[in-house]
Design a protein around this motif. Sequence first.
Motif, PDB file in Angstrom:
ATOM      1  N   ARG A  11      15.937   7.150   5.651  1.00 25.64           N
ATOM      2  CA  ARG A  11      15.571   8.544   5.730  1.00 25.64           C
ATOM      3  C   ARG A  11      14.348   8.915   6.535  1.00 25.64           C
ATOM      4  N   GLU A  12      14.212  10.127   7.289  1.00 24.40           N
ATOM      5  CA  GLU A  12      13.018  10.248   8.118  1.00 24.40           C
ATOM      6  C   GLU A  12      11.963  10.484   7.184  1.00 24.40           C
ATOM      7  N   HIS A  13      12.258  11.321   5.839  1.00 23.02           N
ATOM      8  CA  HIS A  13      11.046  11.582   5.043  1.00 23.02           C
ATOM      9  C   HIS A  13      11.380  11.275   3.661  1.00 23.02           C
ATOM     10  N   PRO A  14      11.445   9.853   3.224  1.00 20.96           N
ATOM     11  CA  PRO A  14      11.832   9.589   2.035  1.00 20.96           C
ATOM     12  C   PRO A  14      10.801  10.287   0.859  1.00 20.96           C
ATOM     13  N   ASN A  15      10.982  10.473  -0.314  1.00 20.00           N
ATOM     14  CA  ASN A  15      10.094  10.843  -1.185  1.00 20.00           C
ATOM     15  C   ASN A  15       9.190   9.870  -1.627  1.00 20.00           C
ATOM     16  N   HIS A  16       7.895  10.044  -2.001  1.00 22.33           N
ATOM     17  CA  HIS A  16       7.197   9.151  -2.679  1.00 22.33           C
ATOM     18  C   HIS A  16       7.641   8.498  -3.966  1.00 22.33           C
ATOM     19  N   THR A  17       7.414   7.188  -3.970  1.00 23.11           N
ATOM     20  CA  THR A  17       8.162   6.560  -5.163  1.00 23.11           C
ATOM     21  C   THR A  17       7.341   6.806  -6.370  1.00 23.11           C
ATOM     22  N   VAL A  18       7.777   7.334  -7.695  1.00 27.08           N
ATOM     23  CA  VAL A  18       6.906   7.360  -8.466  1.00 27.08           C
ATOM     24  C   VAL A  18       7.093   6.437  -9.582  1.00 27.08           C
ATOM     25  N   TRP A  71      12.728  -4.264  -7.140  1.00 29.10           N
ATOM     26  CA  TRP A  71      11.955  -3.562  -7.806  1.00 29.10           C
ATOM     27  C   TRP A  71      10.717  -2.953  -6.909  1.00 29.10           C
ATOM     28  N   GLU A  72      10.751  -1.812  -6.379  1.00 26.88           N
ATOM     29  CA  GLU A  72       9.851  -1.211  -5.606  1.00 26.88           C
ATOM     30  C   GLU A  72       8.711  -0.629  -6.472  1.00 26.88           C
ATOM     31  N   ILE A  73       7.653  -1.059  -6.509  1.00 29.18           N
ATOM     32  CA  ILE A  73       6.496  -0.422  -7.472  1.00 29.18           C
ATOM     33  C   ILE A  73       5.757   0.636  -6.447  1.00 29.18           C
ATOM     34  N   GLY A  74       5.861   1.980  -6.608  1.00 27.80           N
ATOM     35  CA  GLY A  74       5.361   2.883  -5.864  1.00 27.80           C
ATOM     36  C   GLY A  74       3.775   2.796  -5.608  1.00 27.80           C
ATOM     37  N   GLY A  75       3.593   3.046  -4.577  1.00 27.26           N
ATOM     38  CA  GLY A  75       1.933   3.015  -4.103  1.00 27.26           C
ATOM     39  C   GLY A  75       0.848   3.938  -5.090  1.00 27.26           C
ATOM     40  N   ILE A  76       1.831   4.956  -5.491  1.00 29.20           N
ATOM     41  CA  ILE A  76       0.972   5.900  -6.268  1.00 29.20           C
ATOM     42  C   ILE A  76       1.351   5.579  -7.780  1.00 29.20           C
ATOM     43  N   ASP A  93       0.850  -1.142  -0.009  1.00 30.87           N
ATOM     44  CA  ASP A  93      -0.037   0.070   0.036  1.00 30.87           C
ATOM     45  C   ASP A  93       1.046   1.102   0.184  1.00 30.87           C
ATOM     46  N   TYR A  94       0.180   2.369  -0.350  1.00 28.85           N
ATOM     47  CA  TYR A  94       0.861   3.588  -0.349  1.00 28.85           C
ATOM     48  C   TYR A  94       1.431   4.003   0.885  1.00 28.85           C
ATOM     49  N   GLU A  95       2.620   4.435   0.951  1.00 29.99           N
ATOM     50  CA  GLU A  95       3.375   4.751   2.321  1.00 29.99           C
ATOM     51  C   GLU A  95       3.258   3.795   3.314  1.00 29.99           C
ATOM     52  N   CYS A  96       3.321   2.608   2.945  1.00 30.76           N
ATOM     53  CA  CYS A  96       3.697   1.183   3.962  1.00 30.76           C
ATOM     54  C   CYS A  96       4.824   1.181   4.430  1.00 30.76           C
ATOM     55  N   GLY A  97       6.075   1.759   3.763  1.00 34.70           N
ATOM     56  CA  GLY A  97       7.185   1.595   4.068  1.00 34.70           C
ATOM     57  C   GLY A  97       8.128   0.830   3.439  1.00 34.70           C
ATOM     58  N   LYS A  98       7.709   0.673   2.005  1.00 36.37           N
ATOM     59  CA  LYS A  98       8.664  -0.042   1.023  1.00 36.37           C
ATOM     60  C   LYS A  98       9.988   0.632   0.897  1.00 36.37           C
ATOM     61  N   THR A  99       9.990   1.751   0.595  1.00 36.60           N
ATOM     62  CA  THR A  99      11.391   2.704   0.424  1.00 36.60           C
ATOM     63  C   THR A  99      12.142   2.441   1.628  1.00 36.60           C
ATOM     64  N   THR A 100      11.518   2.563   2.895  1.00 35.59           N
ATOM     65  CA  THR A 100      12.378   2.582   3.915  1.00 35.59           C
ATOM     66  C   THR A 100      13.018   1.333   4.217  1.00 35.59           C
ATOM     67  N   PHE A 101      12.282   0.197   3.945  1.00 34.23           N
ATOM     68  CA  PHE A 101      12.805  -1.312   3.874  1.00 34.23           C
ATOM     69  C   PHE A 101      13.876  -1.384   3.084  1.00 34.23           C
TER      70      PHE A 101
HETATM   71  N1  LIG Z   1       7.067   4.384  12.660  1.00 39.13           N
HETATM   72  C1  LIG Z   1       7.493   4.004  11.384  1.00 39.13           C
HETATM   73  N2  LIG Z   1       7.221   4.936  10.397  1.00 39.13           N
HETATM   74  C2  LIG Z   1       7.755   4.103   9.349  1.00 39.13           C
HETATM   75  C3  LIG Z   1       8.425   2.758   9.068  1.00 39.13           C
HETATM   76  N3  LIG Z   1       8.337   2.702   7.869  1.00 39.13           N
HETATM   77  C4  LIG Z   1       8.401   3.639   7.075  1.00 39.13           C
HETATM   78  N4  LIG Z   1       7.725   4.729   8.181  1.00 39.13           N
HETATM   79  C5  LIG Z   1       7.516   6.144   7.741  1.00 39.13           C
HETATM   80  O1  LIG Z   1       6.328   6.010   6.691  1.00 39.13           O
HETATM   81  C6  LIG Z   1       6.605   6.989   5.684  1.00 39.13           C
HETATM   82  C7  LIG Z   1       6.209   6.255   4.446  1.00 39.13           C
HETATM   83  O2  LIG Z   1       7.573   5.606   4.138  1.00 39.13           O
HETATM   84  P1  LIG Z   1       8.015   5.139   2.681  1.00 39.13           P
HETATM   85  O3  LIG Z   1       9.246   4.125   3.018  1.00 39.13           O
HETATM   86  O4  LIG Z   1       8.096   6.228   1.687  1.00 39.13           O
HETATM   87  O5  LIG Z   1       6.605   4.195   2.162  1.00 39.13           O
HETATM   88  P2  LIG Z   1       6.572   3.788   0.724  1.00 39.13           P
HETATM   89  O6  LIG Z   1       5.766   2.413   0.752  1.00 39.13           O
HETATM   90  O7  LIG Z   1       7.797   3.503  -0.096  1.00 39.13           O
HETATM   91  O8  LIG Z   1       5.518   4.735   0.178  1.00 39.13           O
HETATM   92  P3  LIG Z   1       5.341   5.164  -1.385  1.00 39.13           P
HETATM   93  O9  LIG Z   1       6.605   4.768  -2.362  1.00 39.13           O
HETATM   94  O10 LIG Z   1       4.914   6.561  -1.568  1.00 39.13           O
HETATM   95  O11 LIG Z   1       4.147   4.182  -2.013  1.00 39.13           O
HETATM   96  C8  LIG Z   1       7.801   7.633   5.853  1.00 39.13           C
HETATM   97  O12 LIG Z   1       7.384   9.046   6.638  1.00 39.13           O
HETATM   98  C9  LIG Z   1       8.567   6.713   6.757  1.00 39.13           C
HETATM   99  O13 LIG Z   1       9.368   7.125   7.612  1.00 39.13           O
HETATM  100  C10 LIG Z   1       8.139   1.989  10.443  1.00 39.13           C
HETATM  101  O14 LIG Z   1       8.450   0.859  10.290  1.00 39.13           O
HETATM  102  N5  LIG Z   1       7.868   2.722  11.427  1.00 39.13           N
END
Ligand SMILES: Nc1nc2c(ncn2[C@@H]2O[C@H](COP(=O)(O)OP(=O)(O)OP(=O)(O)O)[C@@H](O)[C@H]2O)c(=O)[nH]1
Length: 82
Positions: A41-48, A66-71, A23-31
């Motif tokens: 990173r604290e505030h990664p950019n949305h993946t396009v 390969w991360e497929i962006g949520g949007i 899902d959108y912003e579920c933490g894929k880029t962070t992982f």
């Molecule tokens: N508290 C918490 N926040 C997290 C975690 N993983 C990611 N985040 C936060 O959630 C937000 C979205 O994280 P992303 O890694 O950009 O999520 P994404 O799934 O890649 O988002 P899209 O590319 O937009 O689909 C960011 O502000 C991250 O810092 C986690 O395990 N715990």
Amino acid sequence: MNALAKWLYGPAPVEYKVLLIGDYECGKTTFLDRLKFEQIREHPNHTVNVNVETVVYPKGYNWHIWEIGGIVSLPSDHLQDP
Ligand SMILES: Nc1nc2c(ncn2[C@@H]2O[C@H](COP(=O)(O)OP(=O)(O)OP(=O)(O)O)[C@@H](O)[C@H]2O)c(=O)[nH]1
Ligand SMILES: [Mg+2]
């Protein structure tokens, strides 16, 4: 030639391709950042569309993730009923 290359450079790396979806912003880029750079990173950019990183682990094993962006902007005909 193949045997010479193997002797010079060692065995070819093992290649894997992995699709990272969620899902959108579920933490894929962070992982992915955590795997690739061992930090986040604290505030990664949305993946396009798509974000691709290669993680080597252990040596000789290449993971192409390969991360497929949520949007995802798909052409509208992909979204219509068959
Ligand atoms: N508290 C918490 N926040 C997290 C975690 N993983 C990611 N985040 C936060 O959630 C937000 C979205 O994280 P992303 O890694 O950009 O999520 P994404 O799934 O890649 O988002 P899209 O590319 O937009 O689909 C960011 O502000 C991250 O810092 C986690 O395990 N715990
Ligand atoms: Mg992302």
